[in-house]
Design a protein around this motif. Structure first.
Motif, short mmCIF file in Angstrom:
data_model
loop_
_atom_site.label_atom_id
_atom_site.label_comp_id
_atom_site.label_asym_id
_atom_site.label_seq_id
_atom_site.Cartn_x
_atom_site.Cartn_y
_atom_site.Cartn_z
N ARG A 10 0.83 -1.21 0.00
CA ARG A 10 0.00 0.00 0.00
C ARG A 10 0.86 1.26 0.00
O ARG A 10 1.88 1.34 0.68
N LEU A 11 0.40 2.24 -0.72
CA LEU A 11 1.16 3.48 -0.89
C LEU A 11 1.31 4.25 0.42
O LEU A 11 2.40 4.71 0.75
N THR B 129 -10.26 7.19 -8.86
CA THR B 129 -9.56 6.04 -8.28
C THR B 129 -8.05 6.28 -8.35
O THR B 129 -7.57 7.04 -9.19
N HIS B 130 -7.34 5.57 -7.51
CA HIS B 130 -5.87 5.67 -7.50
C HIS B 130 -5.25 4.68 -8.48
O HIS B 130 -4.24 4.95 -9.09
N SER B 131 -5.86 3.50 -8.59
CA SER B 131 -5.23 2.41 -9.35
C SER B 131 -5.78 2.28 -10.77
O SER B 131 -5.64 1.25 -11.41
N GLU C 232 -17.41 1.80 1.20
CA GLU C 232 -17.79 0.97 2.36
C GLU C 232 -16.57 0.21 2.87
O GLU C 232 -15.62 -0.02 2.11
N VAL C 233 -16.63 -0.16 4.16
CA VAL C 233 -15.59 -1.01 4.75
C VAL C 233 -16.27 -2.21 5.40
O VAL C 233 -17.27 -2.05 6.11
N CYS D 123 -10.14 11.92 0.18
CA CYS D 123 -8.86 11.51 -0.43
C CYS D 123 -9.05 11.09 -1.89
O CYS D 123 -8.14 11.24 -2.69
N HIS D 124 -10.22 10.57 -2.25
CA HIS D 124 -10.45 10.16 -3.64
C HIS D 124 -11.01 11.31 -4.49
O HIS D 124 -10.93 11.27 -5.71
N ALA E 290 -13.72 10.57 5.08
CA ALA E 290 -12.28 10.57 4.76
C ALA E 290 -12.02 9.88 3.43
O ALA E 290 -11.15 10.31 2.66
N CYS E 291 -12.76 8.83 3.14
CA CYS E 291 -12.60 8.12 1.86
C CYS E 291 -12.87 9.11 0.73
O CYS E 291 -12.11 9.21 -0.24
N LEU F 283 -6.46 -6.04 -5.20
CA LEU F 283 -7.57 -5.29 -5.81
C LEU F 283 -8.33 -6.10 -6.85
O LEU F 283 -7.73 -6.78 -7.69
#
Ligand code: HEC
Length: 170
Positions: A43-44, A160-162, A131-132, A150-151, A146-147, A53
């Motif tokens: 993880r970054l 998305t990051h990826s 969701e988590v 950051c996104h 927070a999700c 993923l």
């Protein structure tokens, strides 16, 4: 005493209202067999975790064809703890990679039309909801502010990051 009770109820109502705005997602039971496991990576931003993923066909085909993630796209990240030595330092393999051990949580993003409507501008993320889940797939009811924060800035990569990995071949 009455004032305390009033304050308490006021708080309860406030909390339940803010929770109601968050759309609850369900973890697809079949993701391990039916989704594409498009990336396993250290993880970054978390130095003692690995993420694995998965993307459903809608996301994968969208990324491959027109470079977008259409409504119905689902992305799932399994978060793993990593091996540590006796001093608590993260162990690296001969490849310079962390070594995943136990699954600790599952994160998910799902994109549906209109799902951003209830959020203020700074928390909009192109209609994605977050969701988590516990390793057993139980929804942990986490606050997803927070999700979103950051996104939110990732407008060039479908929030998305990826993204660059999703349509990739394997
Ligand atoms: C401080 C920044 C940050 C926060 C907060 C954050 N993420 Fe992410 N997210 C990332 C990064 C960076 C990645 C790329 C993979 C990695 O390194 O973990 C990622 C990847 C993901 C992915 C895979 C799709 C993608 O964007 O590449 C999902 C799903 C995801 N996050 C869900 C969540 C959920 C759910 C939350 C809130 C509980 C959350 N994220 C909070 C930074 C963040």
């Amino acid at each position: 005493m009455r004032r305390i009770i009033t304050a308490f109820f006021g708080l309860t109502i406030f909390v339940s209202q803010s929770m109601a705005a968050d759309i609850a997602l369900e973890l697809p039971r079949n993701y391990k067999s039916d989704y594409d496991n498009y990336l396993i990576s250290d993880r970054l931003l978390q130095e003692d975790q690995v993420i694995s993923l998965f993307a459903n066909d809608i996301a994968r085909n969208g990324a491959k064809t027109n470079g977008k993630l259409p409504y119905g796209s689902i992305l799932i990240g399994e978060i793993y703890k990593v091996q540590k030595d006796a001093n608590g330092n993260v162990v690296q393999s001969r490849l310079g990679r962390r070594i995943p051990t136990d699954l600790s949580a599952i994160v998910m993003m799902e994109r549906r039309k209109g799902w951003d409507a209830q959020y203020p501008e700074e928390l909009k993320v192109g209609d994605w909801e977050f969701e988590v889940f516990s390793p057993a797939g139980e929804n942990l009811g986490k606050d997803t502010t927070a999700c979103r924060e950051c996104h939110h800035p990732l407008t060039d990569t479908e929030f998305t990051h990826s993204y660059a990995h999703i349509g990739g071949g394997n």
